[in-house]
Design a protein around this motif. Sequence first.
Motif, PDB file in Angstrom:
ATOM      1  N   GLU A  40      16.084 -13.343  20.170  1.00 55.61           N
ATOM      2  CA  GLU A  40      16.862 -12.887  21.319  1.00 55.61           C
ATOM      3  C   GLU A  40      18.368 -12.857  21.046  1.00 55.61           C
ATOM      4  O   GLU A  40      19.145 -12.302  21.836  1.00 55.61           O
ATOM      5  CB  GLU A  40      16.573 -13.762  22.545  1.00 55.61           C
ATOM      6  CG  GLU A  40      17.012 -15.217  22.424  1.00 55.61           C
ATOM      7  CD  GLU A  40      15.920 -16.121  21.887  1.00 55.61           C
ATOM      8  OE1 GLU A  40      15.869 -17.290  22.318  1.00 55.61           O
ATOM      9  OE2 GLU A  40      15.128 -15.668  21.041  1.00 55.61           O
ATOM     10  N   TYR A  41      18.794 -13.476  19.936  1.00 49.01           N
ATOM     11  CA  TYR A  41      20.219 -13.522  19.629  1.00 49.01           C
ATOM     12  C   TYR A  41      20.628 -12.497  18.568  1.00 49.01           C
ATOM     13  O   TYR A  41      21.821 -12.388  18.248  1.00 49.01           O
ATOM     14  CB  TYR A  41      20.607 -14.923  19.147  1.00 49.01           C
ATOM     15  CG  TYR A  41      20.170 -16.016  20.090  1.00 49.01           C
ATOM     16  CD1 TYR A  41      20.661 -16.068  21.394  1.00 49.01           C
ATOM     17  CD2 TYR A  41      19.251 -16.985  19.688  1.00 49.01           C
ATOM     18  CE1 TYR A  41      20.249 -17.059  22.265  1.00 49.01           C
ATOM     19  CE2 TYR A  41      18.832 -17.978  20.565  1.00 49.01           C
ATOM     20  CZ  TYR A  41      19.334 -18.009  21.847  1.00 49.01           C
ATOM     21  OH  TYR A  41      18.919 -18.988  22.721  1.00 49.01           O
ATOM     22  N   SER A  42      19.677 -11.770  18.033  1.00 47.45           N
ATOM     23  CA  SER A  42      19.981 -10.844  16.937  1.00 47.45           C
ATOM     24  C   SER A  42      20.880  -9.695  17.363  1.00 47.45           C
ATOM     25  O   SER A  42      21.554  -9.082  16.524  1.00 47.45           O
ATOM     26  CB  SER A  42      18.679 -10.287  16.343  1.00 47.45           C
ATOM     27  OG  SER A  42      17.881 -11.331  15.821  1.00 47.45           O
ATOM     28  N   LYS A  43      20.913  -9.399  18.644  1.00 50.67           N
ATOM     29  CA  LYS A  43      21.728  -8.272  19.126  1.00 50.67           C
ATOM     30  C   LYS A  43      23.225  -8.587  19.134  1.00 50.67           C
ATOM     31  O   LYS A  43      24.056  -7.682  19.272  1.00 50.67           O
ATOM     32  CB  LYS A  43      21.276  -7.879  20.525  1.00 50.67           C
ATOM     33  CG  LYS A  43      21.413  -9.002  21.556  1.00 50.67           C
ATOM     34  CD  LYS A  43      20.841  -8.589  22.909  1.00 50.67           C
ATOM     35  CE  LYS A  43      20.928  -9.727  23.914  1.00 50.67           C
ATOM     36  NZ  LYS A  43      20.354  -9.352  25.230  1.00 50.67           N
ATOM     37  N   TYR A  44      23.573  -9.891  19.015  1.00 47.75           N
ATOM     38  CA  TYR A  44      24.981 -10.268  19.030  1.00 47.75           C
ATOM     39  C   TYR A  44      25.565 -10.204  17.609  1.00 47.75           C
ATOM     40  O   TYR A  44      24.840 -10.119  16.610  1.00 47.75           O
ATOM     41  CB  TYR A  44      25.148 -11.679  19.596  1.00 47.75           C
ATOM     42  CG  TYR A  44      24.641 -11.827  21.021  1.00 47.75           C
ATOM     43  CD1 TYR A  44      25.342 -11.271  22.080  1.00 47.75           C
ATOM     44  CD2 TYR A  44      23.460 -12.532  21.280  1.00 47.75           C
ATOM     45  CE1 TYR A  44      24.880 -11.412  23.387  1.00 47.75           C
ATOM     46  CE2 TYR A  44      23.001 -12.668  22.578  1.00 47.75           C
ATOM     47  CZ  TYR A  44      23.705 -12.105  23.621  1.00 47.75           C
ATOM     48  OH  TYR A  44      23.245 -12.234  24.902  1.00 47.75           O
ATOM     49  N   SER A  45      26.876 -10.279  17.549  1.00 46.82           N
ATOM     50  CA  SER A  45      27.533 -10.349  16.247  1.00 46.82           C
ATOM     51  C   SER A  45      27.235 -11.704  15.595  1.00 46.82           C
ATOM     52  O   SER A  45      26.688 -12.608  16.231  1.00 46.82           O
ATOM     53  CB  SER A  45      29.043 -10.132  16.396  1.00 46.82           C
ATOM     54  OG  SER A  45      29.589 -11.102  17.273  1.00 46.82           O
ATOM     55  N   ILE A  46      27.634 -11.868  14.332  1.00 49.23           N
ATOM     56  CA  ILE A  46      27.222 -13.031  13.539  1.00 49.23           C
ATOM     57  C   ILE A  46      27.623 -14.362  14.172  1.00 49.23           C
ATOM     58  O   ILE A  46      26.798 -15.263  14.343  1.00 49.23           O
ATOM     59  CB  ILE A  46      27.806 -12.932  12.117  1.00 49.23           C
ATOM     60  CG1 ILE A  46      27.188 -11.742  11.379  1.00 49.23           C
ATOM     61  CG2 ILE A  46      27.521 -14.215  11.329  1.00 49.23           C
ATOM     62  CD1 ILE A  46      25.697 -11.849  11.189  1.00 49.23           C
ATOM     63  N   LEU A  47      28.899 -14.524  14.536  1.00 49.76           N
ATOM     64  CA  LEU A  47      29.357 -15.823  15.049  1.00 49.76           C
ATOM     65  C   LEU A  47      28.664 -16.221  16.344  1.00 49.76           C
ATOM     66  O   LEU A  47      28.148 -17.355  16.443  1.00 49.76           O
ATOM     67  CB  LEU A  47      30.881 -15.804  15.219  1.00 49.76           C
ATOM     68  CG  LEU A  47      31.496 -17.124  15.704  1.00 49.76           C
ATOM     69  CD1 LEU A  47      31.166 -18.251  14.729  1.00 49.76           C
ATOM     70  CD2 LEU A  47      33.011 -16.978  15.867  1.00 49.76           C
ATOM     71  N   PRO A  48      28.586 -15.329  17.380  1.00 47.11           N
ATOM     72  CA  PRO A  48      27.843 -15.715  18.590  1.00 47.11           C
ATOM     73  C   PRO A  48      26.379 -16.033  18.307  1.00 47.11           C
ATOM     74  O   PRO A  48      25.801 -16.946  18.919  1.00 47.11           O
ATOM     75  CB  PRO A  48      27.992 -14.494  19.502  1.00 47.11           C
ATOM     76  CG  PRO A  48      29.239 -13.827  19.036  1.00 47.11           C
ATOM     77  CD  PRO A  48      29.283 -14.046  17.556  1.00 47.11           C
ATOM     78  N   GLN A  49      25.760 -15.276  17.386  1.00 49.14           N
ATOM     79  CA  GLN A  49      24.368 -15.557  17.021  1.00 49.14           C
ATOM     80  C   GLN A  49      24.205 -17.017  16.575  1.00 49.14           C
ATOM     81  O   GLN A  49      23.356 -17.756  17.074  1.00 49.14           O
ATOM     82  CB  GLN A  49      23.932 -14.646  15.864  1.00 49.14           C
ATOM     83  CG  GLN A  49      23.495 -13.266  16.240  1.00 49.14           C
ATOM     84  CD  GLN A  49      22.896 -12.541  15.038  1.00 49.14           C
ATOM     85  OE1 GLN A  49      22.175 -13.160  14.250  1.00 49.14           O
ATOM     86  NE2 GLN A  49      23.197 -11.256  14.897  1.00 49.14           N
ATOM     87  N   TYR A  50      25.019 -17.405  15.625  1.00 46.95           N
ATOM     88  CA  TYR A  50      24.906 -18.743  15.050  1.00 46.95           C
ATOM     89  C   TYR A  50      25.209 -19.822  16.093  1.00 46.95           C
ATOM     90  O   TYR A  50      24.530 -20.861  16.153  1.00 46.95           O
ATOM     91  CB  TYR A  50      25.832 -18.869  13.847  1.00 46.95           C
ATOM     92  CG  TYR A  50      25.201 -18.405  12.555  1.00 46.95           C
ATOM     93  CD1 TYR A  50      24.865 -19.301  11.557  1.00 46.95           C
ATOM     94  CD2 TYR A  50      24.923 -17.047  12.352  1.00 46.95           C
ATOM     95  CE1 TYR A  50      24.277 -18.876  10.371  1.00 46.95           C
ATOM     96  CE2 TYR A  50      24.325 -16.610  11.178  1.00 46.95           C
ATOM     97  CZ  TYR A  50      24.002 -17.533  10.195  1.00 46.95           C
ATOM     98  OH  TYR A  50      23.409 -17.100   9.023  1.00 46.95           O
ATOM     99  N   LEU A  51      26.214 -19.590  16.903  1.00 48.79           N
ATOM    100  CA  LEU A  51      26.586 -20.581  17.921  1.00 48.79           C
ATOM    101  C   LEU A  51      25.480 -20.742  18.962  1.00 48.79           C
ATOM    102  O   LEU A  51      25.147 -21.863  19.373  1.00 48.79           O
ATOM    103  CB  LEU A  51      27.892 -20.186  18.601  1.00 48.79           C
ATOM    104  CG  LEU A  51      29.157 -20.296  17.731  1.00 48.79           C
ATOM    105  CD1 LEU A  51      30.364 -19.759  18.489  1.00 48.79           C
ATOM    106  CD2 LEU A  51      29.393 -21.734  17.298  1.00 48.79           C
ATOM    107  N   LEU A  52      24.887 -19.636  19.400  1.00 46.87           N
ATOM    108  CA  LEU A  52      23.835 -19.705  20.419  1.00 46.87           C
ATOM    109  C   LEU A  52      22.565 -20.368  19.880  1.00 46.87           C
ATOM    110  O   LEU A  52      21.925 -21.157  20.579  1.00 46.87           O
ATOM    111  CB  LEU A  52      23.520 -18.291  20.940  1.00 46.87           C
ATOM    112  CG  LEU A  52      24.608 -17.657  21.810  1.00 46.87           C
ATOM    113  CD1 LEU A  52      24.300 -16.185  22.076  1.00 46.87           C
ATOM    114  CD2 LEU A  52      24.748 -18.418  23.130  1.00 46.87           C
ATOM    115  N   ARG A  53      22.225 -20.049  18.647  1.00 45.16           N
ATOM    116  CA  ARG A  53      21.043 -20.697  18.058  1.00 45.16           C
ATOM    117  C   ARG A  53      21.284 -22.200  17.870  1.00 45.16           C
ATOM    118  O   ARG A  53      20.395 -23.018  18.113  1.00 45.16           O
ATOM    119  CB  ARG A  53      20.699 -20.052  16.713  1.00 45.16           C
ATOM    120  CG  ARG A  53      20.156 -18.639  16.810  1.00 45.16           C
ATOM    121  CD  ARG A  53      19.548 -18.199  15.482  1.00 45.16           C
ATOM    122  NE  ARG A  53      19.269 -16.763  15.502  1.00 45.16           N
ATOM    123  CZ  ARG A  53      20.039 -15.835  14.965  1.00 45.16           C
ATOM    124  NH1 ARG A  53      21.166 -16.186  14.358  1.00 45.16           N
ATOM    125  NH2 ARG A  53      19.706 -14.561  15.031  1.00 45.16           N
TER     126      ARG A  53
END
Length: 275
Positions: free
Chosen positions: A31-44
């Motif tokens: 569900e986080y793949s649609k975001y850019s790299i930094l938000p992806q990592y932070l959300l996961r």
Amino acid sequence: MGAIFALGGVVLIQEYGAPKRDDEGNPIEDEYSKYSILPQYLLRFYKEALAFKKVIEEPSRTKLLPDPVPEPYIQPPYTLSLEITGVLVHPEWSYYTGWRFKKRPAVDFFLQQVGPPLFEVIVYTKENGYTAYPIVNSLDPQGYVMYRLFRDATRYQDGHHMKDLQALNRPIKRVIHVDWDENAIKLNPHNSVRLRKWEGEMNDRTLMDLAVFLKTIAESGVDDVRGVLEYYSQFEDPLAMFRENQRKLAEQEMIAQQAAKERVTPAWSAFKARV
């Protein structure tokens, strides 16, 4: 130090914020793949942190004990849950011996009196398993303790390890927990006997009194133990009040027997006179 902590935070985010990978090493979309790299990592990373927090705070499983045994096996009608530290043992430390655990007077008598068939005895402690397991083995060579629950089975709230008796998979009205820590019993105060913490005094007789108290409840066939425990919980020393009530009851029974004897004696004398 600040740089070290910052570097550590970056490493954790990189480790726990990375996407899962399949057997071929390709990233798996989530569900986080649609975001850019930094938000992806932070959300996961945040999701993993919440999951870790849940593991710490909640018991390790929803049913802490297996289902009651079916017939023809005998399931004791009551469940007795015991903290060990401060109730059955007292930890002591010295430079020469390290940590040692002093055994409370009358532990053997207590376990023998409250064990099956009256109570299903379990240890439910805030201690870690690697600490508590050998202690229980030493305290209970006869095997009166049927199950052992450690820190991972507690519910961690407000900085305290609380005993969740609702999760024991037993009728809550037939469960009694013995502890000294008022924070540990907050979830089920009406099912608990709170004692003074044992500090190692060898002239202590609390477990003898507690055994009599618990046996009286079980042998009386009390349907809901919460009413009895709630009554005695209002006193600073519930076992002292129980002893006093038992003394008064014995005194009343003696007076009643004496009165009955006095009623019988004149009648018997009158009968002899007529004969």
